[in-house]
Design a protein around this motif. Structure first.
Motif, PDB file in Angstrom:
ATOM      1  N   ALA A 143      40.128  61.046   2.794  1.00 18.53           N
ATOM      2  CA  ALA A 143      39.954  60.348   4.031  1.00 18.53           C
ATOM      3  C   ALA A 143      40.979  59.268   4.511  1.00 18.53           C
ATOM      4  N   ILE A 144      41.206  58.582   3.531  1.00 22.55           N
ATOM      5  CA  ILE A 144      42.099  57.364   3.708  1.00 22.55           C
ATOM      6  C   ILE A 144      43.294  57.732   3.887  1.00 22.55           C
ATOM      7  N   ALA A 145      43.969  58.687   3.354  1.00 27.02           N
ATOM      8  CA  ALA A 145      45.101  59.430   3.318  1.00 27.02           C
ATOM      9  C   ALA A 145      45.420  59.817   5.027  1.00 27.02           C
ATOM     10  N   TYR A 146      44.310  60.869   5.202  1.00 29.13           N
ATOM     11  CA  TYR A 146      44.415  61.384   6.720  1.00 29.13           C
ATOM     12  C   TYR A 146      44.748  60.195   7.527  1.00 29.13           C
ATOM     13  N   MET A 147      43.838  59.238   7.382  1.00 35.40           N
ATOM     14  CA  MET A 147      43.942  58.354   8.541  1.00 35.40           C
ATOM     15  C   MET A 147      45.426  57.457   8.451  1.00 35.40           C
ATOM     16  N   ASN A 148      45.495  57.246   7.207  1.00 35.45           N
ATOM     17  CA  ASN A 148      47.087  56.343   7.321  1.00 35.45           C
ATOM     18  C   ASN A 148      48.241  57.307   7.567  1.00 35.45           C
ATOM     19  N   GLU A 149      48.310  58.412   7.001  1.00 37.16           N
ATOM     20  CA  GLU A 149      49.380  59.368   7.364  1.00 37.16           C
ATOM     21  C   GLU A 149      49.484  59.945   8.586  1.00 37.16           C
ATOM     22  N   LEU A 150      48.161  60.454   9.071  1.00 35.60           N
ATOM     23  CA  LEU A 150      48.177  61.536  10.223  1.00 35.60           C
ATOM     24  C   LEU A 150      47.384  61.084  11.296  1.00 35.60           C
ATOM     25  N   THR A 151      46.593  59.999  11.390  1.00 38.22           N
ATOM     26  CA  THR A 151      45.381  59.571  12.125  1.00 38.22           C
ATOM     27  C   THR A 151      44.347  60.929  12.130  1.00 38.22           C
ATOM     28  N   TRP A 152      44.112  61.211  11.305  1.00 34.52           N
ATOM     29  CA  TRP A 152      43.117  62.269  11.246  1.00 34.52           C
ATOM     30  C   TRP A 152      41.735  61.745  10.519  1.00 34.52           C
ATOM     31  N   TYR A 177      30.523  74.464  12.826  1.00 33.43           N
ATOM     32  CA  TYR A 177      32.011  75.146  12.655  1.00 33.43           C
ATOM     33  C   TYR A 177      32.251  75.214  11.288  1.00 33.43           C
ATOM     34  N   MET A 178      31.117  75.419  10.417  1.00 34.44           N
ATOM     35  CA  MET A 178      31.160  75.494   9.249  1.00 34.44           C
ATOM     36  C   MET A 178      30.298  76.779   8.580  1.00 34.44           C
ATOM     37  N   VAL A 179      29.630  77.380   9.521  1.00 33.28           N
ATOM     38  CA  VAL A 179      28.522  78.167   8.985  1.00 33.28           C
ATOM     39  C   VAL A 179      28.735  79.664   9.766  1.00 33.28           C
ATOM     40  N   THR A 180      28.231  80.612   8.951  1.00 38.02           N
ATOM     41  CA  THR A 180      27.955  81.966   9.568  1.00 38.02           C
ATOM     42  C   THR A 180      26.790  82.040  10.494  1.00 38.02           C
ATOM     43  N   GLU A 181      26.744  83.565  11.156  1.00 35.94           N
ATOM     44  CA  GLU A 181      25.696  83.708  11.893  1.00 35.94           C
ATOM     45  C   GLU A 181      24.407  83.673  11.187  1.00 35.94           C
ATOM     46  N   GLN A 182      24.396  83.832   9.786  1.00 34.46           N
ATOM     47  CA  GLN A 182      22.968  83.778   9.127  1.00 34.46           C
ATOM     48  C   GLN A 182      22.965  82.055   8.719  1.00 34.46           C
ATOM     49  N   ASP A 183      23.774  81.084   9.241  1.00 35.57           N
ATOM     50  CA  ASP A 183      23.443  79.671   8.880  1.00 35.57           C
ATOM     51  C   ASP A 183      23.802  79.488   7.464  1.00 35.57           C
ATOM     52  N   GLU A 184      25.008  80.197   6.955  1.00 32.10           N
ATOM     53  CA  GLU A 184      25.511  80.061   5.614  1.00 32.10           C
ATOM     54  C   GLU A 184      26.756  79.217   5.793  1.00 32.10           C
ATOM     55  N   VAL A 185      26.896  78.209   4.838  1.00 32.44           N
ATOM     56  CA  VAL A 185      28.348  77.385   4.947  1.00 32.44           C
ATOM     57  C   VAL A 185      29.166  78.245   4.361  1.00 32.44           C
ATOM     58  N   VAL A 186      30.328  78.771   4.841  1.00 31.72           N
ATOM     59  CA  VAL A 186      31.283  79.320   4.331  1.00 31.72           C
ATOM     60  C   VAL A 186      32.554  78.453   4.099  1.00 31.72           C
ATOM     61  N   GLY A 187      32.851  77.492   5.137  1.00 32.47           N
ATOM     62  CA  GLY A 187      33.989  76.642   5.278  1.00 32.47           C
ATOM     63  C   GLY A 187      33.670  75.212   5.067  1.00 32.47           C
ATOM     64  N   ILE A 188      34.710  74.387   4.681  1.00 33.94           N
ATOM     65  CA  ILE A 188      34.760  73.026   4.799  1.00 33.94           C
ATOM     66  C   ILE A 188      35.531  72.508   5.842  1.00 33.94           C
ATOM     67  N   VAL A 189      35.198  71.825   6.877  1.00 38.20           N
ATOM     68  CA  VAL A 189      35.880  71.508   7.733  1.00 38.20           C
ATOM     69  C   VAL A 189      36.631  70.168   7.169  1.00 38.20           C
ATOM     70  N   LYS A 190      38.012  70.211   7.157  1.00 41.62           N
ATOM     71  CA  LYS A 190      39.048  69.092   6.443  1.00 41.62           C
ATOM     72  C   LYS A 190      39.009  67.938   7.520  1.00 41.62           C
ATOM     73  N   PRO A 191      39.847  67.831   8.276  1.00 38.24           N
ATOM     74  CA  PRO A 191      40.019  67.032   9.606  1.00 38.24           C
ATOM     75  C   PRO A 191      38.838  67.216  10.638  1.00 38.24           C
ATOM     76  N   GLY A 192      38.076  66.581  11.051  1.00 36.04           N
ATOM     77  CA  GLY A 192      37.156  66.767  11.999  1.00 36.04           C
ATOM     78  C   GLY A 192      37.779  66.453  13.156  1.00 36.04           C
ATOM     79  N   SER A 193      37.314  67.126  14.116  1.00 40.37           N
ATOM     80  CA  SER A 193      37.820  66.957  15.787  1.00 40.37           C
ATOM     81  C   SER A 193      37.087  66.443  16.720  1.00 40.37           C
ATOM     82  N   PRO A 194      36.106  65.352  16.677  1.00 46.16           N
ATOM     83  CA  PRO A 194      35.389  64.803  17.852  1.00 46.16           C
ATOM     84  C   PRO A 194      36.455  64.365  18.702  1.00 46.16           C
TER      85      PRO A 194
END
Length: 465
Positions: free
Chosen positions: A367-376, A167-184
Motif C-alpha cells: 500500500a505504501i509503495a503504491y502510494m509513493n510510486e504510482l499514487t494508487w 468487484y471481487m465476487v462471482t454471481e454466487q457471491d464467492e470471492v475469486v479476485g483480489i482488487v489490488k489498487p482500488g479505484s474510488p
C-alpha cells in the motif's frame, strides 16, 4: 514458452500438498517415513537438514498456509501492467525471496479472448490471471478460478473497503479476485475556472452548491450564459455516464428479466436533460478534442478515479496549469476500474500465488509503495492506520490531501452493483446510444431504451419478458 526463473526447471520442485501446507517428495516409501518419525521423536537433533525431512514432521512446526517465507516458486501471469507487477514483486521479494514472477504482456482489450481460447483449446493458463473492465464478470464466472474466501485462503471481506467487494465476487457471491489498487472516484475541476464562473474553488463550497444533478444542470445553464456558450460542465455523454451510470447499484437483470428502467434509465434521462440544456461539450472520451479540453478552458468538471490523476490530469496537463482540485460529485462518488488478481484452478503453485495476491492487495508494505510510486490506493483498510498513509498531500492538486479524499470521503458514498457475465454486453449497448447521441439530436429516452433492449435481447441468452 519461457520459464520463470532462469535455469530452474519446475519439474524438480517438490509437490505442494495443499491441505497440510507442507512439501512432500515423490515416491517416498512408508517404511522410511515411519523410521524418520521414530528418529525425530527420540532425538533432539538430526544430521539431515530440516528441509529434507518428509511430511511426517509435526504440523505445529510448519508455517501456516501462505506464510512460509522460505517457499520457492516460479509463478506465471498475463498482464497489461508490467510496471505494477514489477513494483509489487520488488516489495514481495523482500519477505519472500524465493518467489519469482514471469509475465507475458497481454493488452486489456485482448485479455478475455486469450483466456477463453486457452481454456477452449485445453492449454495451460498461468498461475495468476487478472480481471478488469466490463469483461471482469465474464471471467469471474467461467468456473476456472479458485475461491478465495474459503479454505485454504480464508480471505476476510471485513479487511477491505466495502466498495471493492462487488468487484471481487462471482454471481454466487464467492470471492475469486483480489482488487489490488482500488479505484474510488470523484470529480476533478479547474480551480481557476470555478473561481471565474462559480465564484469559488473551495471543494466544500462547490459540494454545497452542487448537491444533486438538478442543481448541477441549473448551475450549468448559468455558466453557459456567463461564458457566452463557450464553457460546459462536462465533456460529453461518456464522462457523464461514467459518473451517473455507476452511482447506481440496481442490477441490470432480475430473475432473467431486463431491469433497464431501474439500472440504466436514470442515467439516460440525465443525459438527455443535459443535452437539451446545452451544458455538455459533446466530445467522445476517446477523442483528441476531449484530451485537449483539459487545457483549453472549455470544460469545468471531469470524472476522476485514483488512477486518473496520473493518466488523465497529468497526462493532459503535466504542469498543472489549470490548477486542479477534487470534489465529491453530486449525489456521491462511484467506482471506476480496480484491476483484480485471481488464482487459476490449474495452478501448481497456489500457495505462492496466494502470497502474491495477499501481499499485493492486502498488505501495508505494498500500500505504501503504491502510494509513493504510482499514487494508487490499496483497498486494505488497516494500511491507512500507518503513519505513512495517514495523509498524502499532492502539490499537483494544490496540497489537497488525497488520502482524506479517496479513503475517508468518497468510499462511504459509493454504491456498486456486483459484476455479472452480462456487464460487457450492457455497456456495449449503452455505448452505442452514447455514440449515436453525439450526432443525432433526435434520440429520445424511449428510443434509446428500445434500442438497448433490442440489442440485449439479441446478445444475452435466456432472457424472459
Amino acid at each position: 514458452k519461457k520459464k520463470a526463473g532462469k535455469g530452474v526447471c519446475l519439474k524438480h520442485y517438490f509437490r505442494y500438498h495443499e491441505k497440510e501446507g507442507i512439501y512432500m517428495k515423490k515416491f517416498l516409501s512408508m517404511s522410511l517415513a515411519a523410521l524418520l518419525v521414530v528418529s525425530i521423536a527420540g532425538c533432539s537433533s538430526t544430521e539431515e537438514p530440516a528441509s529434507s525431512l518428509p511430511s511426517a514432521s509435526s504440523a505445529s512446526n510448519e508455517a501456516a498456509f501462505g506464510y512460509n517465507t522460505e517457499i520457492e516458486a516460479n509463478l506465471t501471469t498475463w498482464t497489461w501492467d508490467t510496471g505494477g507487477v514489477d513494483l509489487e514483486m520488488s516489495v514481495i521479494q523482500k519477505k519472500y525471496p524465493g518467489i519469482n514472477m514471469e509475465y507475458t504482456v497481454v493488452a486489456a482489450e485482448d485479455y478475455l479472448k486469450k483466456v477463453q481460447t486457452t481454456v477452449a483449446s485445453g492449454s495451460e493458463l498461468p498461475d495468476i490471471v487478472n480481471a478488469d473492465g466490463f469483461w471482469r464478470g465474464k471471467l469471474y464466472n467461467m468456473g476456472i478460478l479458485e475461491r478465495l474466501d474459503a479454505e485454504p485462503y480464508n480471505f476476510d471481506r471485513s479487511t477491505v473497503f466495502d466498495y471493492a467487494v462487488p468487484y471481487m465476487v462471482t454471481e454466487q457471491d464467492e470471492v475469486v479476485g483480489i482488487v489490488k489498487p482500488g479505484s474510488p472516484a470523484g470529480m476533478a475541476y479547474s480551480a481557476d475556472l470555478t473561481e471565474k464562473y462559480l465564484g469559488t474553488s473551495d471543494p466544500d463550497e462547490l459540494e454545497k452548491m452542487l448537491p444533486d444533478w438538478d442543481s448541477f444542470i441549473e448551475v450549468g445553464k448559468e455558466v453557459l450564459d456567463k461564458s457566452n456558450g463557450e464553457v460546459k460542465m462536462l465533456s460529453g455523454y461518456d464522462e457523464l455516464y461514467q459518473i451517473i451510470g455507476y452511482q447506481n447499484d440496481a442490477p441490470y437483470i432480475v430473475d432473467n428479466k431486463l431491469n433497464l428502467e431501474e439500472s440504466i434509465g436514470p442515467a439516460l434521462k440525465r443525459m438527455i436533460e443535459m443535452r437539451d440544456a446545452g451544458i455538455l461539450a459533446n466530445l467522445s472520451s476517446e477523442s483528441s478534442s476531449h484530451n485537449a479540453s483539459y487545457n483549453n478552458g472549455t470544460v469545468l468538471f471531469y470524472p476522476c478515479a485514483t488512477w486518473s490523476i496520473r493518466w488523465r490530469l497529468q497526462e493532459n496537463d503535466p504542469d498543472g496549469a489549470r490548477n486542479w482540485r477534487l470534489m465529491t460529485p453530486p449525489e456521491g462518488g462511484f467506482n471506476w476500474g480496480g484491476g483484480a488478481g485471481c488464482i487459476t484452478k490449474d495452478s501448481k503453485n497456489k500457495e505462492a500465488a496466494w502470497i502474491v495476491l495477499r501481499e499485493a492487495g492486502l498488505s501495508t508494505d505494498c500500500a505504501i509503495a503504491y502510494m509513493n510510486e504510482l499514487t494508487w490506493f490499496s483497498i486494505y483498510k488497516e494500511a491507512y492506520d500507518t503513519p505513512e498513509l495517514k495523509s498524502f498531500k499532492l502539490d499537483y492538486l494544490g496540497g489537497q490531501d488525497i488520502v482524506d479524499f479517496f479513503v475517508r470521503t468518497i468510499p462511504p458514498t459509493i454504491k456498486n452493483r456486483a459484476c455479472t457475465s452480462n456487464d460487457a454486453a450492457v455497456e456495449s449497448a449503452v455505448a452505442l446510444v452514447r455514440t449515436d447521441m453525439l450526432t443525432n439530436t433526435s434520440v429520445t429516452y424511449e428510443s434509446a431504451m428500445k434500442q438497448i433492449k433490442n440489442d440485449l435481447e439479441m446478445t444475452i441468452p435466456g432472457l424472459t419478458e
